[in-house]
Design a protein around this motif. Structure first.
Motif, PDB file in Angstrom:
ATOM      1  N   ALA A   1       0.839  -1.206   0.000  1.00 31.58           N
ATOM      2  CA  ALA A   1       0.000   0.000   0.000  1.00 31.58           C
ATOM      3  C   ALA A   1       0.871   1.252   0.000  1.00 31.58           C
ATOM      4  O   ALA A   1       0.599   2.223  -0.712  1.00 31.58           O
ATOM      5  N   MET A   2       1.956   1.200   0.794  1.00 32.52           N
ATOM      6  CA  MET A   2       2.857   2.338   0.879  1.00 32.52           C
ATOM      7  C   MET A   2       3.463   2.650  -0.478  1.00 32.52           C
ATOM      8  O   MET A   2       3.513   3.799  -0.906  1.00 32.52           O
ATOM      9  N   TRP A   3       3.901   1.605  -1.176  1.00 38.94           N
ATOM     10  CA  TRP A   3       4.504   1.825  -2.492  1.00 38.94           C
ATOM     11  C   TRP A   3       3.477   2.229  -3.519  1.00 38.94           C
ATOM     12  O   TRP A   3       3.791   2.956  -4.457  1.00 38.94           O
ATOM     13  N   ASN A   4       2.259   1.755  -3.336  1.00 41.27           N
ATOM     14  CA  ASN A   4       1.196   2.192  -4.223  1.00 41.27           C
ATOM     15  C   ASN A   4       1.025   3.700  -4.104  1.00 41.27           C
ATOM     16  O   ASN A   4       1.054   4.430  -5.105  1.00 41.27           O
ATOM     17  N   ILE A   5       0.895   4.182  -2.869  1.00 43.27           N
ATOM     18  CA  ILE A   5       0.720   5.621  -2.651  1.00 43.27           C
ATOM     19  C   ILE A   5       1.943   6.394  -3.141  1.00 43.27           C
ATOM     20  O   ILE A   5       1.850   7.442  -3.732  1.00 43.27           O
ATOM     21  N   PHE A   6       3.130   5.798  -2.906  1.00 45.97           N
ATOM     22  CA  PHE A   6       4.388   6.448  -3.248  1.00 45.97           C
ATOM     23  C   PHE A   6       4.575   6.549  -4.766  1.00 45.97           C
ATOM     24  O   PHE A   6       5.167   7.499  -5.261  1.00 45.97           O
ATOM     25  N   ALA A   7       4.050   5.572  -5.500  1.00 45.57           N
ATOM     26  CA  ALA A   7       4.335   5.508  -6.935  1.00 45.57           C
ATOM     27  C   ALA A   7       3.199   6.019  -7.804  1.00 45.57           C
ATOM     28  O   ALA A   7       3.351   6.089  -9.020  1.00 45.57           O
ATOM     29  N   LEU A   8       2.064   6.359  -7.212  1.00 42.03           N
ATOM     30  CA  LEU A   8       0.947   6.841  -8.034  1.00 42.03           C
ATOM     31  C   LEU A   8       1.399   8.019  -8.898  1.00 42.03           C
ATOM     32  O   LEU A   8       2.050   8.936  -8.402  1.00 42.03           O
ATOM     33  N   PRO A   9       1.079   7.984 -10.200  1.00 37.14           N
ATOM     34  CA  PRO A   9       1.611   8.996 -11.100  1.00 37.14           C
ATOM     35  C   PRO A   9       1.159  10.422 -10.756  1.00 37.14           C
ATOM     36  O   PRO A   9       1.894  11.370 -10.988  1.00 37.14           O
ATOM     37  N   ASP A  10      -0.061  10.572 -10.192  1.00 46.57           N
ATOM     38  CA  ASP A  10      -0.519  11.929  -9.939  1.00 46.57           C
ATOM     39  C   ASP A  10      -0.167  12.435  -8.541  1.00 46.57           C
ATOM     40  O   ASP A  10       0.291  13.559  -8.374  1.00 46.57           O
ATOM     41  N   ILE A  11      -0.361  11.599  -7.501  1.00 51.84           N
ATOM     42  CA  ILE A  11      -0.148  12.115  -6.153  1.00 51.84           C
ATOM     43  C   ILE A  11       1.020  11.465  -5.416  1.00 51.84           C
ATOM     44  O   ILE A  11       1.321  11.837  -4.294  1.00 51.84           O
ATOM     45  N   GLY A  12       1.678  10.487  -6.021  1.00 52.87           N
ATOM     46  CA  GLY A  12       2.799   9.841  -5.339  1.00 52.87           C
ATOM     47  C   GLY A  12       4.100  10.568  -5.618  1.00 52.87           C
ATOM     48  O   GLY A  12       4.301  11.102  -6.708  1.00 52.87           O
ATOM     49  N   PHE A  13       5.011  10.531  -4.640  1.00 48.75           N
ATOM     50  CA  PHE A  13       6.277  11.247  -4.807  1.00 48.75           C
ATOM     51  C   PHE A  13       7.069  10.701  -5.987  1.00 48.75           C
ATOM     52  O   PHE A  13       7.528  11.437  -6.855  1.00 48.75           O
ATOM     53  N   LEU A  14       7.207   9.361  -6.037  1.00 51.63           N
ATOM     54  CA  LEU A  14       7.997   8.737  -7.102  1.00 51.63           C
ATOM     55  C   LEU A  14       7.368   8.992  -8.474  1.00 51.63           C
ATOM     56  O   LEU A  14       8.032   9.452  -9.403  1.00 51.63           O
ATOM     57  N   GLY A  15       6.074   8.676  -8.586  1.00 48.45           N
ATOM     58  CA  GLY A  15       5.396   8.835  -9.865  1.00 48.45           C
ATOM     59  C   GLY A  15       5.399  10.273 -10.330  1.00 48.45           C
ATOM     60  O   GLY A  15       5.724  10.569 -11.483  1.00 48.45           O
ATOM     61  N   HIS A  16       5.091  11.177  -9.413  1.00 52.89           N
ATOM     62  CA  HIS A  16       5.037  12.591  -9.762  1.00 52.89           C
ATOM     63  C   HIS A  16       6.408  13.090 -10.211  1.00 52.89           C
ATOM     64  O   HIS A  16       6.520  13.769 -11.230  1.00 52.89           O
TER      65      HIS A  16
ATOM     66  N   TRP B   1       6.920  -3.566 -13.698  1.00 54.15           N
ATOM     67  CA  TRP B   1       8.075  -4.378 -13.293  1.00 54.15           C
ATOM     68  C   TRP B   1       9.083  -3.542 -12.534  1.00 54.15           C
ATOM     69  O   TRP B   1       9.587  -3.944 -11.494  1.00 54.15           O
ATOM     70  N   PHE B   2       9.375  -2.368 -13.055  1.00 53.34           N
ATOM     71  CA  PHE B   2      10.328  -1.470 -12.419  1.00 53.34           C
ATOM     72  C   PHE B   2       9.905  -1.183 -10.983  1.00 53.34           C
ATOM     73  O   PHE B   2      10.704  -1.280 -10.046  1.00 53.34           O
ATOM     74  N   THR B   3       8.618  -0.863 -10.801  1.00 49.68           N
ATOM     75  CA  THR B   3       8.135  -0.511  -9.465  1.00 49.68           C
ATOM     76  C   THR B   3       8.182  -1.719  -8.532  1.00 49.68           C
ATOM     77  O   THR B   3       8.595  -1.596  -7.375  1.00 49.68           O
ATOM     78  N   THR B   4       7.772  -2.883  -9.038  1.00 49.73           N
ATOM     79  CA  THR B   4       7.778  -4.075  -8.195  1.00 49.73           C
ATOM     80  C   THR B   4       9.199  -4.419  -7.744  1.00 49.73           C
ATOM     81  O   THR B   4       9.436  -4.749  -6.583  1.00 49.73           O
ATOM     82  N   ILE B   5      10.147  -4.319  -8.670  1.00 51.43           N
ATOM     83  CA  ILE B   5      11.535  -4.649  -8.327  1.00 51.43           C
ATOM     84  C   ILE B   5      12.104  -3.621  -7.363  1.00 51.43           C
ATOM     85  O   ILE B   5      12.738  -3.969  -6.361  1.00 51.43           O
ATOM     86  N   LEU B   6      11.820  -2.353  -7.621  1.00 54.64           N
ATOM     87  CA  LEU B   6      12.306  -1.303  -6.727  1.00 54.64           C
ATOM     88  C   LEU B   6      11.734  -1.506  -5.323  1.00 54.64           C
ATOM     89  O   LEU B   6      12.432  -1.358  -4.321  1.00 54.64           O
ATOM     90  N   MET B   7      10.468  -1.894  -5.262  1.00 49.05           N
ATOM     91  CA  MET B   7       9.837  -2.134  -3.966  1.00 49.05           C
ATOM     92  C   MET B   7      10.532  -3.282  -3.236  1.00 49.05           C
ATOM     93  O   MET B   7      10.806  -3.196  -2.043  1.00 49.05           O
TER      94      MET B   7
END
Lengths: 288, 266
Positions: A118-133, A152-158
């Motif tokens: 869940a944390m990585w989901n929030i972190f990687a969301l393209p609009d409101i996540g730090f990583l995605g944004h 894949w990139f996100t899963t591996i990074l996680m």
């Protein structure tokens, strides 16, 4: 240590044996039961022999998820083991930095797995996540819910985020067990940094690194919760690793026969690989 | 080179802390702020999300349930593993090596393989939706781990300790509780920590074996995520709180943690 032969030692092992057998053998037999039979509910079973096994072994779906699983496990081992060693080598050896590093680095290991997802989901969301944004602001077209590469990139990074610390802690423990005399001898001989690493540090870390690879292999091979919460196995089936695919088949579609056969094949592969590692590890231990 | 050495761990720790910071950041925001704007820190700082968790019984009961079965599992695992690990570290007996490997295979077994049979099995013995069921099912992977770690710690205690105690007239159990256990306290502490950790982070079995009465916090979170729309702030707050117990126990074992991760084998 030379051990004495004592058959009464079995009595010490009985509680453990009973508790684990209770949890392992009975459910495993249920799986075996389903794997060879067809059921229409109400405890009515029909013998199917090896039909489900043949079906699974020949199914492209199984080949695909097995392929994804191996690819994932290899990639994360390839990143985490060298990275973990590198971090352990540069960690402070004394002073206040030691507990600070150890406590902070262990943090990801103690977070429940669904929270990690869940944390990585929030972190990687393209609009409101730090990583995605940030990635999108830098000009990358990043969206892990729609693009396979990004997923894949996100899963591996996680996974690197979650588990590299385990390798760091193991390697660090191995490094700490090296006597200072070894380093002093190397200095007198004028050994290069690289020589110290390959001739002194790496051999001393061999034992802990085997454990690290064994643990990382086992755990990454049965990964379920984190990618399930992060990507749900998607987009499509792109990150549906073995466990995700299995749960989908067993609980989603209720194909109990094929799912049970797949469980057994899955378990067998894990056992085989781990047996190899385990034998290597025991041989190391007997040598030292 | 020497000066730049601290750089690697520092960058790594920053990388580790970023997602955690983001989770905390979200937990102090209102839902409207989360959905409508992208902000690096909360603009309207709110404790509403935390207030909801501490006042709503479905939420805080989730934490209590989790802690309850985790503690139960830790006690069972360590108590059962202590004599077994002693046997493995000191004696040879028929089938010892096979038994040890068999125990480890259960640590290797993917929980997904066992989810459905566990559900049927625990339902049939009327333990479904109890804390005991989850505590017992987690023994599947925690007992092998506990035996493994304890065996490592016990093997590093020289056998002369046992022999001297017998010469001094100690009975086995008196030696075991008065001398042996105190010498491996660090090992026991670290084993308890690991059992706590792996039981705390596991979700698949805990979720499968519970419905209402023993529902763990992790399951409360996933169900909330799917039923009541997407209350990200609330989820983030609940997630942040799950980090707390881990952070507390890790502080206590910080000096032994590296050795523990090496399963006592350094």
């Amino acid at each position: 240590m030379n051990k004495t032969v004592n058959q009464k030692a079995w009595f010490f092992v009985i509680p453990v044996f009973v508790l684990v057998a209770f949890n392992a053998i009975i459910p495993l037999m249920t799986v075996v039961n389903y794997a060879f039979q067809e059921t229409f509910g109400n405890n009515v079973f029909m013998w199917e022999g090896t039909r489900w096994f043949k079906q699974i072994m020949l199914s492209e779906r199984f080949h695909a998820s097995l392929g994804r699983q191996f690819l994932f496990t290899f990639i994360i081992l390839f990143i985490q083991i060298p990275l973990g060693i590198a971090i352990a080598l540069t960690m402070p050896k004394e002073g206040l930095g030691v507990p600070v590093c150890l406590v902070l680095m262990s943090m990801p290991l103690l977070i429940p797995w669904n929270v990690v997802g869940a944390m990585w989901n929030i972190f990687a969301l393209p609009d409101i996540g730090f990583l995605g944004h940030s990635l999108n602001a830098l000009g990358f077209d990043y969206n892990f819910t729609q693009q396979i590469g990004d997923a894949w990139f996100t899963t591996i990074l996680m996974d690197v985020w979650h588990w590299t610390s385990l390798v760091v802690l193991l390697s660090y423990a191995g490094l700490r067990s090296i006597q200072p005399a070894y380093y002093q001898a190397a200095e007198i001989d004028g050994a290069s940094r690289w020589a110290v690493f390959t001739k002194i540090e790496l051999p001393k870390m061999k034992k802990v690194l085997t454990i690290a690879i064994l643990l990382r292999f086992m755990d990454s091979f049965m990964i379920y919760t984190e990618p399930f919460v992060l990507t749900g196995g998607g987009p499509g089936n792109a990150t549906a690793f073995l466990s995700i695919d299995l749960v989908k088949m067993a609980l989603g579609q209720f194909d109990l026969g094929p799912a049970a056969a797949m469980s057994l094949i899955y378990f067998f592969i894990v056992l085989l690989v781990c047996w190899v590692f385990y034998t290597l590890m025991m041989r190391n231990e007997e040598k030292s | 080179m020497k000066k730049a050495k601290w750089l690697v761990p520092t960058i790594y720790i920053i990388f580790l802390m970023l997602p955690i910071y983001w989770l905390l950041n979200m937990s102090f925001k209102t839902t409207t702020e989360i959905i409508n704007t992208y902000t690096l820190w909360p603009q309207e700082f709110t404790l509403e999300n935390y207030k909801k968790i501490f006042t709503d019984s479905t939420w805080y009961n989730g934490y209590l349930n989790s802690i309850y079965y985790v503690v139960m599992n830790t006690v069972i695992s360590v108590a059962a593993a202590l004599p077994a690990a002693y046997a493995f570290s000191r004696y040879k007996f028929v089938g010892d090596k096979h038994l040890f490997f068999w125990l480890l295979t259960n640590r290797m077994a993917p929980p997904a393989v066992f989810a459905l049979p566990f559900f049927q099995f625990y339902s049939s013995v009327n333990l479904f939706d109890t804390h005991v069921a989850v505590a017992l099912s987690h023994c599947l992977f925690n007992i092998p781990l506990a035996v493994w770690i304890l065996e490592g710690f016990m093997s590093s205690v020289p056998k002369e300790l046992d022999e001297t105690a017998y010469v001094d007239g100690y009975s086995f159990w008196r030696f075991f509780f008065k001398i042996f256990i105190p010498t491996i306290t660090a090992g026991i502490g670290i084993t308890m920590f690991f059992c706590f950790m792996f039981s705390w982070v596991e979700l698949l079995l805990a979720k499968t074996l519970t419905a209402v009465a023993a529902k763990p916090i992790a399951a409360t979170m996933t169900r909330t995520a799917s039923t009541s729309g997407y209350e990200l702030g609330l989820l983030a707050a609940a997630g942040s709180l799950t980090i707390v117990p881990g952070a507390i126990v890790i502080y206590f074992v910080r000096n032994y943690i590296a050795k523990g991760f090496a399963l006592g084998r350094v």
